[in-house]
Design a protein around this motif. Structure first.
Motif, mmCIF file in Angstrom:
data_model
loop_
_atom_site.group_PDB
_atom_site.id
_atom_site.type_symbol
_atom_site.label_atom_id
_atom_site.label_comp_id
_atom_site.label_asym_id
_atom_site.label_seq_id
_atom_site.Cartn_x
_atom_site.Cartn_y
_atom_site.Cartn_z
ATOM 1 N N LEU A 40 0.828 -1.205 0.000
ATOM 2 C CA LEU A 40 0.000 0.000 0.000
ATOM 3 C C LEU A 40 0.864 1.258 0.000
ATOM 4 O O LEU A 40 0.552 2.231 -0.680
ATOM 5 N N THR A 41 1.963 1.223 0.738
ATOM 6 C CA THR A 41 2.878 2.368 0.759
ATOM 7 C C THR A 41 3.406 2.659 -0.644
ATOM 8 O O THR A 41 3.428 3.812 -1.084
ATOM 9 N N THR A 42 3.798 1.612 -1.359
ATOM 10 C CA THR A 42 4.281 1.778 -2.728
ATOM 11 C C THR A 42 3.180 2.307 -3.636
ATOM 12 O O THR A 42 3.410 3.212 -4.452
ATOM 13 N N ASP A 43 1.980 1.768 -3.495
ATOM 14 C CA ASP A 43 0.855 2.233 -4.320
ATOM 15 C C ASP A 43 0.574 3.714 -4.094
ATOM 16 O O ASP A 43 0.319 4.462 -5.044
ATOM 17 N N VAL A 44 0.628 4.153 -2.853
ATOM 18 C CA VAL A 44 0.393 5.565 -2.541
ATOM 19 C C VAL A 44 1.467 6.432 -3.200
ATOM 20 O O VAL A 44 1.163 7.488 -3.769
ATOM 21 N N GLU A 45 2.709 5.988 -3.150
ATOM 22 C CA GLU A 45 3.789 6.743 -3.785
ATOM 23 C C GLU A 45 3.573 6.864 -5.290
ATOM 24 O O GLU A 45 3.773 7.929 -5.876
ATOM 25 N N VAL A 46 3.164 5.766 -5.928
ATOM 26 C CA VAL A 46 2.907 5.789 -7.373
ATOM 27 C C VAL A 46 1.753 6.736 -7.689
ATOM 28 O O VAL A 46 1.843 7.556 -8.617
ATOM 29 N N LEU A 47 0.685 6.639 -6.928
ATOM 30 C CA LEU A 47 -0.453 7.535 -7.170
ATOM 31 C C LEU A 47 -0.079 8.987 -6.952
ATOM 32 O O LEU A 47 -0.508 9.863 -7.709
ATOM 33 N N GLN A 48 0.704 9.244 -5.934
ATOM 34 C CA GLN A 48 1.110 10.624 -5.652
ATOM 35 C C GLN A 48 1.868 11.212 -6.840
ATOM 36 O O GLN A 48 1.641 12.361 -7.219
ATOM 37 N N GLU A 49 2.726 10.408 -7.437
ATOM 38 C CA GLU A 49 3.533 10.879 -8.555
ATOM 39 C C GLU A 49 2.771 10.866 -9.876
ATOM 40 O O GLU A 49 2.872 11.800 -10.668
ATOM 41 N N GLN A 50 1.991 9.814 -10.123
ATOM 42 C CA GLN A 50 1.406 9.607 -11.443
ATOM 43 C C GLN A 50 -0.062 10.025 -11.583
ATOM 44 O O GLN A 50 -0.503 10.314 -12.690
ATOM 45 N N HIS A 51 -0.807 10.004 -10.482
ATOM 46 C CA HIS A 51 -2.241 10.314 -10.590
ATOM 47 C C HIS A 51 -2.756 10.864 -9.253
ATOM 48 O O HIS A 51 -3.487 10.188 -8.518
ATOM 49 N N PRO A 52 -2.391 12.099 -8.922
ATOM 50 C CA PRO A 52 -2.773 12.686 -7.634
ATOM 51 C C PRO A 52 -4.287 12.705 -7.373
ATOM 52 O O PRO A 52 -4.710 12.599 -6.225
ATOM 53 N N GLU A 53 -5.085 12.788 -8.422
ATOM 54 C CA GLU A 53 -6.539 12.811 -8.230
ATOM 55 C C GLU A 53 -7.035 11.470 -7.674
ATOM 56 O O GLU A 53 -7.903 11.436 -6.802
ATOM 57 N N LEU A 54 -6.484 10.365 -8.152
ATOM 58 C CA LEU A 54 -6.854 9.059 -7.604
ATOM 59 C C LEU A 54 -6.406 8.928 -6.151
ATOM 60 O O LEU A 54 -7.119 8.347 -5.338
ATOM 61 N N LEU A 55 -5.245 9.469 -5.833
ATOM 62 C CA LEU A 55 -4.778 9.443 -4.440
ATOM 63 C C LEU A 55 -5.731 10.238 -3.559
ATOM 64 O O LEU A 55 -6.071 9.814 -2.459
ATOM 65 N N LYS A 56 -6.209 11.355 -4.069
ATOM 66 C CA LYS A 56 -7.183 12.154 -3.325
ATOM 67 C C LYS A 56 -8.458 11.344 -3.069
ATOM 68 O O LYS A 56 -8.997 11.354 -1.959
ATOM 69 N N GLU A 57 -8.933 10.628 -4.076
ATOM 70 C CA GLU A 57 -10.123 9.794 -3.919
ATOM 71 C C GLU A 57 -9.890 8.696 -2.879
ATOM 72 O O GLU A 57 -10.760 8.418 -2.047
ATOM 73 N N LEU A 58 -8.719 8.072 -2.931
ATOM 74 C CA LEU A 58 -8.378 7.040 -1.952
ATOM 75 C C LEU A 58 -8.399 7.614 -0.538
ATOM 76 O O LEU A 58 -8.994 7.040 0.369
ATOM 77 N N ARG A 59 -7.766 8.748 -0.364
ATOM 78 C CA ARG A 59 -7.731 9.373 0.963
ATOM 79 C C ARG A 59 -9.126 9.735 1.449
ATOM 80 O O ARG A 59 -9.436 9.580 2.633
#
Length: 75
Positions: A40-59
């Protein structure tokens, strides 16, 4: 479309609920903890770099869900 898992498999949900005994419950918790710490930590890092909007939805989903603490009778 087939149902996919998010963090827990159906079996792990049963194990965490204690439906398969304490040993299986602790084993499942260990697997899930490892998934959180590593994957999950790795996935969050990837989303932060590649797709911040999806990271926002996850949060929003993770942080907006009410959580009950053991012994919390206010829920």
């Amino acid at each position: 479309m087939a149902k996919t898992r998010a963090l827990l498999t159906d079996t792990e949900r049963e194990q965490i609920a204690g439906e398969h005994g304490d040993n299986r419950k602790y084993q499942a918790a260990s697997r899930i903890r490892r998934r959180i710490d590593e994957e999950l930590t790795t996935d969050v890092e990837v989303l932060q770099e590649q797709h911040p909007e999806l990271l926002k939805e996850l949060r929003e989903v993770v942080c907006s869900q009410p959580s009950e603490q053991p012994g919390d009778s206010s829920a």
